[in-house]
Design an enzyme around this catalytic site. Structure first.
Site, PDB file in Angstrom:
ATOM      1  N   LYS A 178      20.574  35.330   0.202  1.00  0.00           N
ATOM      2  CA  LYS A 178      21.835  34.770   0.660  1.00  0.00           C
ATOM      3  C   LYS A 178      22.986  35.211  -0.628  1.00  0.00           C
ATOM      4  CE  LYS A 178      23.638  30.610   1.597  1.00  0.00           C
ATOM      5  NZ  LYS A 178      24.259  29.570   2.505  1.00  0.00           N
ATOM      6  N   ARG A 217      21.055  25.322   9.037  1.00  0.00           N
ATOM      7  CA  ARG A 217      20.016  25.006   8.161  1.00  0.00           C
ATOM      8  C   ARG A 217      20.349  23.501   7.248  1.00  0.00           C
ATOM      9  NH1 ARG A 217      22.104  24.987   2.576  1.00  0.00           N
ATOM     10  NH2 ARG A 217      21.717  26.980   1.555  1.00  0.00           N
ATOM     11  N   ASN A 254      36.571   8.758   6.332  1.00  0.00           N
ATOM     12  CA  ASN A 254      37.058  10.093   5.378  1.00  0.00           C
ATOM     13  C   ASN A 254      38.011   9.874   4.636  1.00  0.00           C
ATOM     14  OD1 ASN A 254      36.723  12.799   5.099  1.00  0.00           O
ATOM     15  ND2 ASN A 254      38.511  13.384   5.923  1.00  0.00           N
TER      16      ASN A 254
END
Ligand code: NAD
Length: 321
Positions: free
Chosen positions: A67, A110, A159
């Site tokens: 990649k 992924r 967050n």
């Protein structure tokens, strides 16, 4: 050679496909039949970009390739994604390039699949509350994939910039889960599974905030110096990872190992649990922690799955090369 442009990936590969591909490659890595080559990552001195490549070979599934890509901070202003990546697959028998595949969505899928697999194999079966730390691009993919692994009843989230939690709330609502914005103390006290997916360089989640029995998936730390949780928490937890060499050098475990709180030999690979060679969680009170550093073989696995799906559906674009 097959070409799969970025804009075709979403219609081809599902979360379930990504889960299966990553589960297989983690198993293959743990058996020693797949390995990653050293990672290259360079500041190229142009456009403030970081560029590099991750590569490897999975002998069991015959996935060979790399990649290539990195981070271009000025892209957003041009209407492009800052993170850019492309996967190149090669025929393991001839070395010929067999596919070029857009890697941006695949990276999110992924990475989320890795966290989801860790939850499937390591979280308590009765986990009810999912805690999310971080609300950036990856976070929604993480939430969707992890939420499918247990009968969660609600999501609690934190967050640094609470206004950015809106998109995570939307993803939770779409998954049918009530969503609550909480402090880190509240998050740790409530959550049975915690996913951290930030770019922090200092611990956010402290050991004292995490209750016994929690599974923590640390997914943001993929570079030397980054850190999301206190090293004492890593020391206390049973730690699993995608690849030990990366965990101790660029993963969440780097700090606990450098401080001598955790030994490299104490860190197990998730693939060993998948293969049945490691029992995984040993008690309801144990804190388990997945240090998901992100390896090139994951990229090859999902790219190969996308190519297979494109061929099966008859939508692959083939060119002479
Ligand atoms: P993003 O830029 O879209 O979001 C970054 C998130 O980190 C935001 O929630 C932001 O508030 C938070 N954050 C940044 N600095 C922080 C700090 N100092 N303290 C607390 N929170 C902070 O990024 P993204 O695409 O969502 O990716 C998140 C992280 O995941 C990145 O660091 C990226 O490198 C990493 N990543 C890891 C893998 C892997 O395989 N492990 C794969 C892809 C991305």
């Amino acid at each position: 050679m097959i070409i799969l442009p970025e804009n075709r990936i979403a219609e081809l590969i599902t979360r379930a496909d990504a889960f299966e591909a990553i589960e297989k490659v983690f198993a293959s890595m743990a058996k020693g039949s797949a390995y990653n080559f050293p990672v290259i990552r360079e500041a190229i001195g142009h456009a403030d970009a970081l560029y590099g490549f991750k590569s490897g070979f999975d002998r069991a599934n015959l996935h060979l390739g790399l990649k290539s890509g990195g981070y271009w901070p000025g892209n957003e202003a041009k209407g492009l994604t800052n993170h850019q990546s492309t996967v190149f697959l090669f025929d393991a028998d001839s070395g010929r390039c067999s596919a070029v595949v857009g890697g941006n969505l695949l990276t999110a899928l992924r990475t989320a699949a890795a966290a989801a697999i860790s939850v499937r194999y390591l979280a308590r079966p009765d986990a009810k509350v999912l805690g999310m730390i971080g609300a950036g691009h990856q976070s929604v993919f993480q939430l969707r994939a992890v939420a499918e692994q247990r009968d969660f009843e609600r999501v609690v989230a934190w967050n640094r910039d609470p206004a950015r939690l809106d998109r995570l709330e939307k993803a939770a609502t779409e998954a049918g889960l009530p969503f609550e914005r909480v402090s880190l103390d509240e998050l740790g006290a409530a959550a049975d599974v915690i996913v951290t997916i930030t770019s922090s360089f200092a611990p956010i989640l402290m050991d004292a905030q995490v209750k016994p029995g929690t599974h923590v998936a640390c997914m943001g730390t993929d570079t030397k110096g980054k850190q999301e949780v206190e090293a004492v928490l890593v020391a206390r937890a049973s730690v699993f990872t995608d690849e030990v060499a990366q965990a101790i050098s660029i993963g969440e475990s780097q700090h606990a190992v450098a401080e001598g709180r955790k030994q490299e030999a104490e860190i197990a690979v998730l693939g060993a649990v998948i293969n049945g060679d490691h029992p995984g969680r040993r008690s309801d009170d144990e804190v388990t922690l997945f240090d998901g550093t992100g390896v090139g073989l994951q990229d090859l696995a999902v790219a190969a799955a996308a190519v297979d799906l494109a061929l099966a559906k008859g939508v692959a674009l083939e060119v002479e090369f």
